[in-house]
Design a protein around this motif. Structure first.
Motif, short mmCIF file in Angstrom:
data_model
loop_
_atom_site.label_atom_id
_atom_site.label_comp_id
_atom_site.label_asym_id
_atom_site.label_seq_id
_atom_site.Cartn_x
_atom_site.Cartn_y
_atom_site.Cartn_z
N LEU A 388 9.71 49.36 -33.73
CA LEU A 388 10.30 48.64 -34.86
C LEU A 388 9.19 48.05 -35.72
O LEU A 388 8.18 47.58 -35.18
CB LEU A 388 11.21 47.51 -34.36
N GLY A 389 9.41 48.05 -37.03
CA GLY A 389 8.43 47.46 -37.93
C GLY A 389 9.07 46.40 -38.80
O GLY A 389 10.28 46.41 -39.01
N SER A 390 8.24 45.50 -39.29
CA SER A 390 8.71 44.42 -40.16
C SER A 390 7.73 44.30 -41.31
O SER A 390 6.53 44.44 -41.14
CB SER A 390 8.75 43.13 -39.35
N VAL A 415 5.86 46.07 -34.82
CA VAL A 415 4.67 45.90 -35.65
C VAL A 415 5.04 45.08 -36.89
O VAL A 415 5.90 45.49 -37.68
CB VAL A 415 4.02 47.26 -36.04
N ASP A 416 4.45 43.91 -36.98
CA ASP A 416 4.64 43.05 -38.14
C ASP A 416 3.47 43.35 -39.07
O ASP A 416 2.33 43.07 -38.76
CB ASP A 416 4.63 41.59 -37.68
N ILE A 426 -0.86 49.08 -45.50
CA ILE A 426 -0.91 48.01 -44.50
C ILE A 426 -2.36 47.60 -44.23
O ILE A 426 -3.25 48.45 -44.13
CB ILE A 426 -0.24 48.48 -43.20
N MET A 427 -2.58 46.31 -44.11
CA MET A 427 -3.92 45.75 -43.89
C MET A 427 -4.02 45.04 -42.54
O MET A 427 -5.02 45.12 -41.86
CB MET A 427 -4.23 44.74 -45.00
N ILE A 428 -2.98 44.26 -42.22
CA ILE A 428 -2.98 43.50 -40.97
C ILE A 428 -1.75 43.91 -40.18
O ILE A 428 -0.63 43.90 -40.71
CB ILE A 428 -2.91 41.98 -41.23
N SER A 429 -1.95 44.29 -38.93
CA SER A 429 -0.83 44.71 -38.09
C SER A 429 -1.33 44.96 -36.69
O SER A 429 -2.49 45.34 -36.50
CB SER A 429 -0.23 46.02 -38.64
N PRO A 430 -0.46 44.78 -35.70
CA PRO A 430 -0.84 45.26 -34.37
C PRO A 430 -0.92 46.78 -34.39
O PRO A 430 -0.31 47.42 -35.25
CB PRO A 430 0.34 44.83 -33.48
N ALA A 436 -1.41 43.51 -27.72
CA ALA A 436 -0.36 42.70 -27.12
C ALA A 436 0.26 41.88 -28.24
O ALA A 436 -0.44 41.18 -28.97
CB ALA A 436 -0.94 41.80 -26.04
N ALA A 437 1.58 42.01 -28.41
CA ALA A 437 2.21 41.47 -29.62
C ALA A 437 2.67 40.03 -29.44
O ALA A 437 3.21 39.65 -28.41
CB ALA A 437 3.41 42.35 -29.99
N LYS A 438 2.45 39.25 -30.49
CA LYS A 438 2.87 37.85 -30.52
C LYS A 438 3.94 37.68 -31.59
O LYS A 438 3.66 37.89 -32.77
CB LYS A 438 1.69 37.00 -30.96
N PRO A 439 5.14 37.29 -31.22
CA PRO A 439 6.21 37.13 -32.22
C PRO A 439 5.81 36.17 -33.33
O PRO A 439 5.45 35.03 -33.06
CB PRO A 439 7.35 36.52 -31.40
N GLY A 440 5.83 36.66 -34.57
CA GLY A 440 5.56 35.79 -35.70
C GLY A 440 4.17 35.94 -36.27
O GLY A 440 3.88 35.44 -37.36
N SER A 441 3.28 36.64 -35.56
CA SER A 441 1.92 36.80 -36.07
C SER A 441 1.70 38.26 -36.45
O SER A 441 2.07 39.16 -35.71
CB SER A 441 0.91 36.42 -34.98
N ALA A 442 1.08 38.48 -37.62
CA ALA A 442 0.75 39.86 -38.02
C ALA A 442 -0.53 40.31 -37.30
O ALA A 442 -0.88 41.48 -37.31
CB ALA A 442 0.60 39.97 -39.53
N GLN A 443 -1.21 39.36 -36.72
CA GLN A 443 -2.30 39.59 -35.76
C GLN A 443 -3.65 40.00 -36.30
O GLN A 443 -4.42 39.16 -36.66
CB GLN A 443 -1.82 40.47 -34.63
N VAL A 444 -3.98 41.28 -36.32
CA VAL A 444 -5.38 41.61 -36.60
C VAL A 444 -5.51 42.64 -37.72
O VAL A 444 -4.65 43.49 -37.89
CB VAL A 444 -6.07 42.17 -35.33
N PRO A 445 -6.62 42.58 -38.47
CA PRO A 445 -6.83 43.62 -39.48
C PRO A 445 -6.93 44.99 -38.81
O PRO A 445 -7.43 45.10 -37.69
CB PRO A 445 -8.17 43.25 -40.13
N LEU A 446 -6.44 46.00 -39.48
CA LEU A 446 -6.51 47.35 -38.91
C LEU A 446 -7.95 47.83 -38.86
O LEU A 446 -8.79 47.38 -39.65
CB LEU A 446 -5.68 48.31 -39.77
N PRO A 447 -8.26 48.75 -37.98
CA PRO A 447 -9.61 49.34 -37.97
C PRO A 447 -9.95 49.86 -39.36
O PRO A 447 -9.14 50.56 -39.98
CB PRO A 447 -9.48 50.49 -36.97
N GLY A 448 -11.10 49.49 -39.88
CA GLY A 448 -11.53 49.91 -41.21
C GLY A 448 -11.28 48.87 -42.27
O GLY A 448 -11.74 49.00 -43.40
#
Ligand code: WT7
Length: 658
Positions: A388-390, A415-416, A426-430, A436-448
């Motif tokens: 699922l994506g958001s 994936v948020d 997309i720039m920031i996403s798990p 490991a996913a955290k509800p509510g956080s878009a988390q980390v910049p993608l590789p690159g």
């Protein structure tokens, strides 16, 4: 995984990727190291492996005229060929590209071979209508296959599309046509929305009614029209799509265009009254969306059925309905209508009907389903879903958890994805098999991708500090400018922070914070841009629209918190003295709300509108929107000492309480 207890903080709740998912995942954790070691080399590899180049590039990035970037500049490619012909040539012509579902329940299925054929024909039609490389074509269509065919046909001949969301008014359409100097408008008679025919062609007629425009032809797809109404027609200008297309050839050879050939303009709201025409080009953009679509959505094109619920009128519809999925040879669902028509569970019936495996939706929709109750999705078999994506706005942890449990059956990673019209992709996403996913956080910049949280001087902040989101290095899908306004491009995005030795730093307009693990939490816009249902609206644009109404002397608009739509438009209006009677009459607020809907579009209609005697202003005359937002959200009034007249705010707050 940590179980939630009453005192668990959202950021302590973590969901590891399921082992089986991780084992088969497209994106492995090694991507991070690869990209970190040689960022430009990484992007060049992605561009070469994901796309077909008519002429290979030798340069990756030219940042010498920053912030005007060139990616893969000496390469040539054809965007439509990459989304179509090459899949057919690779033997996948029989794979379904589009599973289209109309709101009334009609459907169409187009394989890659069929979609390629349709786009070739449409490209010939555009050429026959005099459209050449670089010309602009406005597209004002419902979510029907022709919307995608039209976009790809424009791309195929090296022209530039400007898709205008079908919910925008005639006036908004005209402003976009004029700004881009479009030669052609592609529209439909109407489409289906909420069980009714929603007309489009009349809005095009109204848009083109006054004064000279650059439009030579209006090409009309036959989709829906009320039996008892007449469709106005301007001979010579208006043409039926089905009649014209029947007259052109099926053969069309795709030619390679420069990687920096403009692909599209998409208008988005900024902090002024005038929407910005965000310009995207070809090679870098297509690389970025193909790469992110494959890795973030874990796309296995042979087996997945992907569904992004976005309309092609928004950037998600460009990057993750049209260009990303089709460049990757995906099979995807396209749905014309609203999520709850004719039954509240329509979306979930579609998931079951087509066996959707990957679903990409907006938090607003998730929250409104949450409100309606889990019994609705539970009537459908959702067991095909595996990811699922958001997108579009911060997803609150409650909605995230509901999405995972009720829609994802406690099984699917989520994936948020944080990005913007300007970032292209997309720039920031798990990464779903890695992070490991955290509800509510878009988390980390993608590789690159490089992203920082900085203070207002552009200095990087540490964990647990709130600041502004900044992008210090160029990326392939980045906007290349604002159509016709290079200075606004520089001022809006590249002038907030001091430049670094590597070049100017991009200001995203969002607040952000890194938590104790360094994961990024988005905190919403820090400028006068609102986010309603994941759609961007400008306070200034709605204010100037209200002031254009004959009764209105002054207006202030704020985005107030809304449980379902994230934010909602709340307007405060001062009436002109000579129109006080009308403005105080019954129905006046509805009249003004309707004025906004008809001049901008229904999404901009204020949820609430208050006619007040005065607005809170500083001594220098600036409207204190912060105070209005406090009042609209029912918070106690903050510091009012800088106001010229502190009683104004109390009067407004008292009004709101009633
Ligand atoms: C703004 C961009 C990206 C396509 C749809 C909207 C907000 C977007 C997220 C997210 C928190 C988000 C930001 C951004 N936003 N995605 N996952 N978490 N906020 O595109 O209209 O260009 O709006 O939407 O505020 O700046 P857009």
């Amino acid at each position: 995984m940590v179980e939630a207890t009453d005192d668990t903080r959202a950021e302590d709740l973590v969901f590891d990727p399921p082992a089986e998912f991780a084992a088969n995942a497209v994106a492995k954790g090694s991507l991070y190291a690869d990209a970190a070691q040689d960022r430009l080399g990484f992007w060049a590899d992605q561009a070469r492996s994901l796309l077909h180049w008519h002429r290979p590039f030798t340069q990756t990035l030219d940042w010498s005229e920053a912030p005007f970037a060139k990616w893969f500049a000496d390469g040539k490619l054809n965007v439509a060929y990459n989304c179509l012909d090459r899949h057919v040539l690779a033997g996948n012509g029989d794979r379904v590209a589009l599973l289209w579902e109309g709101e009334p329940g009609d459907s169409r299925r187009l394989t890659y071979a069929e979609l390629t054929a349709e786009v070739k024909r449409a490209a010939n039609l555009l050429t026959a209508l005099g459209i050449r490389q670089g010309d602009r074509v406005a597209i004002y269509l419902p979510m029907i296959p022709e919307a995608i065919i039209a976009m790809l046909a424009v791309a195929r001949i090296g022209a530039v599309h400007s898709v205008v969301f079908g919910g925008f008014s005639a006036e908004s359409l005209r402003a976009r046509i004029d700004d881009a100097e479009a030669k052609l408008v592609i529209t439909a008679d109407g489409g289906y929305r909420r069980g009714r025919v929603s007309p489009l062609k009349p809005a095009v007629d109204a848009a083109l009614e006054s004064g000279d425009s650059t439009v030579e032809h209006v090409l009309v797809v036959q989709r829906a029209w009320p039996d008892d109404e007449e469709l106005a027609w301007t001979d010579g200008r208006d043409l039926w799509w089905h009649e014209e297309i029947a007259q052109v050839d099926w053969e069309h050879e795709a030619q390679g265009f420069d990687a920096e050939n403009p692909l599209y303009i998409l208008y988005t709201s900024g902090t002024t009254g005038k929407p910005k025409g965000i310009l995207h080009t070809s090679g870098g953009y297509l690389t970025h969306v193909a790469y992110t679509h494959r890795n973030v959505f874990d796309l296995h094109p042979e087996t997945d059925v992907y569904w992004s619920t976005a309309d092609v009128g928004w950037v998600t519809g460009h990057s993750y309905v049209v260009y990303g999925p089709l460049a990757n040879g995906a099979t995807e669902v396209i749905y014309e209508g609203t999520p709850d028509t004719p039954r509240p569970g329509r979306w979930w019936e579609i998931v079951q009907k087509y066996g959707v495996t990957i679903l990409y939706a907006a938090p607003t929709a998730i929250r409104s389903f949450m409100k309606a109750g889990r019994e609705i999705p539970q009537q459908s078999d959702l067991s095909s879903l595996r990811l699922l994506g958001s997108v579009g706005e911060p997803i609150n942890p409650e909605a995230w958890l509901w999405y995972r449990e009720v829609i994802g059956g406690n099984r699917t990673p989520i994936v948020d994805t944080w990005w913007q019209t300007e970032t292209g992709g997309i720039m920031i996403s798990p990464l779903p098999g890695v992070t490991a996913a955290k509800p509510g956080s878009a988390q980390v910049p993608l590789p690159g991708i490089t992203v920082e949280v900085v203070d207002d001087k552009g200095r990087p902040l540490g964990n647990d500090e709130s600041g502004l989101l900044a992008i210090p290095e160029p990326w392939p899908g980045m906007l290349r400018g604002i159509w016709g306004d290079p200075q606004r491009f520089i001022d809006t995005y590249w002038s907030k922070f001091p430049a670094r030795p590597t070049g100017p730093v991009y200001f995203a307009g969002d607040g952000a914070r890194r938590d104790h693990d360094g994961d990024i939490w988005l905190l919403g816009r820090v400028d006068d841009v609102m986010n309603v249902s994941g759609h961007r609206l400008s306070t200034a644009e709605i204010e100037s629209c209200l002031v254009s109404h004959p009764w209105v002397a002054e207006a202030a608009v704020v985005g107030a918190h809304d449980e379902t739509t994230g934010q909602a438009v709340v307007a405060f209006v001062i009436a002109k003295a000579r129109h006080a009677d009308e403005a105080n009459a019954e129905g006046a607020t509805n009249e003004l709300r309707a004025h906004v809907a008809s001049s901008i579009g229904a999404i901009a209609r204020p949820r609430e509108l208050f006619i007040v005697n005065e607005l809170p202003k500083t001594r220098s005359g600036k409207i204190m929107r912060r105070l209005l937002r406090d009042a609209a959200e029912g918070r106690p009034l903050g510091d009012t000492t800088t106001l010229t007249d502190a009683t104004v705010m109390q009067a407004i707050a008292d009004r709101l309480k009633n």
